[in-house]
Design an enzyme around this catalytic site. Structure first.
Site, PDB file in Angstrom:
ATOM      1  N   ASN A  13       6.162   0.695  -6.575  1.00 57.97           N
ATOM      2  CA  ASN A  13       5.038  -0.157  -6.980  1.00 57.97           C
ATOM      3  C   ASN A  13       3.929   0.088  -5.964  1.00 57.97           C
ATOM      4  O   ASN A  13       4.003  -0.401  -4.839  1.00 57.97           O
ATOM      5  CB  ASN A  13       5.469  -1.630  -6.978  1.00 57.97           C
ATOM      6  CG  ASN A  13       4.297  -2.574  -7.245  1.00 57.97           C
ATOM      7  OD1 ASN A  13       3.201  -2.136  -7.594  1.00 57.97           O
ATOM      8  ND2 ASN A  13       4.530  -3.871  -7.091  1.00 57.97           N
ATOM      9  N   TRP A  14       2.946   0.845  -6.383  1.00 56.49           N
ATOM     10  CA  TRP A  14       1.885   1.230  -5.447  1.00 56.49           C
ATOM     11  C   TRP A  14       0.899   0.090  -5.183  1.00 56.49           C
ATOM     12  O   TRP A  14       0.039   0.218  -4.318  1.00 56.49           O
ATOM     13  CB  TRP A  14       1.131   2.455  -5.982  1.00 56.49           C
ATOM     14  CG  TRP A  14       1.887   3.745  -5.824  1.00 56.49           C
ATOM     15  CD1 TRP A  14       3.175   3.905  -5.412  1.00 56.49           C
ATOM     16  CD2 TRP A  14       1.369   5.067  -6.061  1.00 56.49           C
ATOM     17  NE1 TRP A  14       3.491   5.242  -5.381  1.00 56.49           N
ATOM     18  CE2 TRP A  14       2.410   5.979  -5.779  1.00 56.49           C
ATOM     19  CE3 TRP A  14       0.138   5.567  -6.512  1.00 56.49           C
ATOM     20  CZ2 TRP A  14       2.246   7.366  -5.910  1.00 56.49           C
ATOM     21  CZ3 TRP A  14      -0.023   6.935  -6.644  1.00 56.49           C
ATOM     22  CH2 TRP A  14       1.020   7.828  -6.337  1.00 56.49           C
ATOM     23  N   LYS A  15       1.015  -0.993  -5.995  1.00 59.76           N
ATOM     24  CA  LYS A  15       0.085  -2.129  -5.840  1.00 59.76           C
ATOM     25  C   LYS A  15      -1.360  -1.602  -5.889  1.00 59.76           C
ATOM     26  O   LYS A  15      -1.624  -0.657  -6.634  1.00 59.76           O
ATOM     27  CB  LYS A  15       0.421  -2.910  -4.574  1.00 59.76           C
ATOM     28  CG  LYS A  15       1.915  -3.277  -4.528  1.00 59.76           C
ATOM     29  CD  LYS A  15       2.281  -4.277  -3.488  1.00 59.76           C
ATOM     30  CE  LYS A  15       3.783  -4.560  -3.599  1.00 59.76           C
ATOM     31  NZ  LYS A  15       4.251  -5.585  -2.679  1.00 59.76           N
ATOM     32  N   HIS A  98       5.186  -9.732 -11.435  1.00 52.35           N
ATOM     33  CA  HIS A  98       5.350  -9.547  -9.983  1.00 52.35           C
ATOM     34  C   HIS A  98       4.910 -10.825  -9.258  1.00 52.35           C
ATOM     35  O   HIS A  98       3.979 -11.503  -9.694  1.00 52.35           O
ATOM     36  CB  HIS A  98       4.531  -8.347  -9.505  1.00 52.35           C
ATOM     37  CG  HIS A  98       4.857  -7.962  -8.106  1.00 52.35           C
ATOM     38  ND1 HIS A  98       4.305  -8.606  -7.022  1.00 52.35           N
ATOM     39  CD2 HIS A  98       5.708  -7.032  -7.618  1.00 52.35           C
ATOM     40  CE1 HIS A  98       4.809  -8.064  -5.918  1.00 52.35           C
ATOM     41  NE2 HIS A  98       5.657  -7.113  -6.249  1.00 52.35           N
ATOM     42  N   GLU A 100       3.170 -11.248  -6.750  1.00 51.54           N
ATOM     43  CA  GLU A 100       1.747 -11.272  -6.382  1.00 51.54           C
ATOM     44  C   GLU A 100       0.895 -11.710  -7.557  1.00 51.54           C
ATOM     45  O   GLU A 100      -0.122 -12.380  -7.387  1.00 51.54           O
ATOM     46  CB  GLU A 100       1.329  -9.893  -5.834  1.00 51.54           C
ATOM     47  CG  GLU A 100       1.912  -9.676  -4.446  1.00 51.54           C
ATOM     48  CD  GLU A 100       2.215  -8.234  -4.089  1.00 51.54           C
ATOM     49  OE1 GLU A 100       1.703  -7.316  -4.753  1.00 51.54           O
ATOM     50  OE2 GLU A 100       2.980  -8.036  -3.119  1.00 51.54           O
ATOM     51  N   GLU A 170      13.135  -9.921  -6.493  1.00 50.07           N
ATOM     52  CA  GLU A 170      12.272  -9.726  -5.330  1.00 50.07           C
ATOM     53  C   GLU A 170      12.038 -11.065  -4.631  1.00 50.07           C
ATOM     54  O   GLU A 170      11.149 -11.833  -5.026  1.00 50.07           O
ATOM     55  CB  GLU A 170      10.919  -9.153  -5.768  1.00 50.07           C
ATOM     56  CG  GLU A 170      11.010  -7.783  -6.394  1.00 50.07           C
ATOM     57  CD  GLU A 170       9.743  -6.962  -6.140  1.00 50.07           C
ATOM     58  OE1 GLU A 170       9.883  -5.842  -5.672  1.00 50.07           O
ATOM     59  OE2 GLU A 170       8.647  -7.460  -6.386  1.00 50.07           O
ATOM     60  N   GLY A 176       6.718  -7.110   1.709  1.00 46.11           N
ATOM     61  CA  GLY A 176       5.672  -6.693   2.634  1.00 46.11           C
ATOM     62  C   GLY A 176       5.797  -7.327   4.009  1.00 46.11           C
ATOM     63  O   GLY A 176       4.864  -7.260   4.808  1.00 46.11           O
ATOM     64  N   SER A 216      10.746  -5.036   1.034  1.00 43.07           N
ATOM     65  CA  SER A 216      10.940  -4.282   2.281  1.00 43.07           C
ATOM     66  C   SER A 216      12.127  -3.325   2.220  1.00 43.07           C
ATOM     67  O   SER A 216      12.785  -3.085   3.225  1.00 43.07           O
ATOM     68  CB  SER A 216      11.057  -5.235   3.476  1.00 43.07           C
ATOM     69  OG  SER A 216       9.857  -5.998   3.618  1.00 43.07           O
TER      70      SER A 216
END
Ligand code: 13P
Length: 255
Positions: A13-15, A98, A100, A170, A176, A216
């Site tokens: 997941n490159w975000k 996600h 986020e 997650e 992160g 992570s």
């Protein structure tokens, strides 16, 4: 427990990272490093990088995904992207819900379910994210919460569509932060998710669903995490932006 009943999937997941030119460069670097993978390899890139990613990955074993899709087919939803638009480009995966998006963009369990159904209707594989905040883990409600998130996300998903569902566990506190869940913590919650799916669709169906861990995961800890019986790969943030680290994680899931 039989891991051979379902594919291990390592998804990056490159975000909000990489321009189209940088996307081409990174995928070209990754391709030879993951060519021998015995697991599925997916890169979920920003919308504007999708075409560059698809072109760079063509002919390789890397599949391309998006990081979100809207639940309506089209209409007045400024700034949104539909599942059909992704499908037409050649995208095959999409991350849904996600943390986020839940935390910063108002995503709820209900909209996660709607987006999941939209992804399935378009023929995409949905990587549906669930997971608890640190406060919730400390309150001891992780398992119930994640089970509920899973149940709501799967409302009106048919058993036939389960082959196009991946669940990513997650824990928000591990994303992160460099603070990874232990392999046992990851496995415990992935097992709860599988039991929840078994309660909805039966054990055979649940055994066929890929359940990833994310938070992570890196080149140093992937081996132990993906070695657990209920952890079928990972959803990788930071380490998916470094070709050699991502390749080590893919190799770990290929064992
Ligand atoms: P990190 O691997 O950077 O912790 O991110 C995990 C994640 O959010 C993947 O979706």
């Amino acid at each position: 427990m039989n891991k051979s009943l379902r594919p291990a999937v390592i998804a990056g997941n490159w975000k909000m990272n990489k321009t189209p030119a940088q996307t081409t460069e990174l995928i070209n670097e990754m391709k030879p490093l993951v060519a021998d993978a015995a697991c599925d390899v997916v890169l979920c890139v920003p919308f504007v990088d999708l075409q560059a990613a698809l072109a760079a990955a063509e002919g390789s074993n890397i599949k391309i995904g998006a990081q979100n899709c809207h639940f309506e087919k089209s209409g007045a939803f400024t700034g949104e992207i539909s599942a059909d638009m992704l499908k037409e480009l050649g995208v095959t995966y999409v991350i849904i819900g996600h943390s986020e998006r839940r935390t910063y963009f108002g995503e709820t369990d209900v909209t996660v379910n709607k987006r999941t159904l939209a992804a399935l209707n378009a023929g995409l594989t949905a990587i549906v994210c669930v997971g608890e905040y640190l406060e919730q883990r400390e309150q001891g409600v992780t398992n119930e919460l994640v089970a509920l998130q899973t149940k709501i996300a799967l409302q009106n998903v048919t058993e036939g569509d389960l082959s196009k569902i991946i669940i990513a566990y997650e824990p928000v506190w591990a994303i992160g932060t460099g603070r990874t869940a232990t392999a046992d913590q990851a496995n415990e919650v992935c097992a709860v998710i599988r039991e929840t799916i078994a309660g909805l669709y039966g054990k055979a169906a649940a055994d066929s669903v890929t359940i990833q861990y994310g938070g992570s995961m890196n080149a140093a800890n992937a081996d132990e995490l993906v070695g657990k019986p209920d952890v079928d790969g990972g959803l990788i943030g930071g380490a998916s932006l470094v070709a050699k680290d991502f390749a080590v994680i893919v190799a770990a899931a290929s064992k």
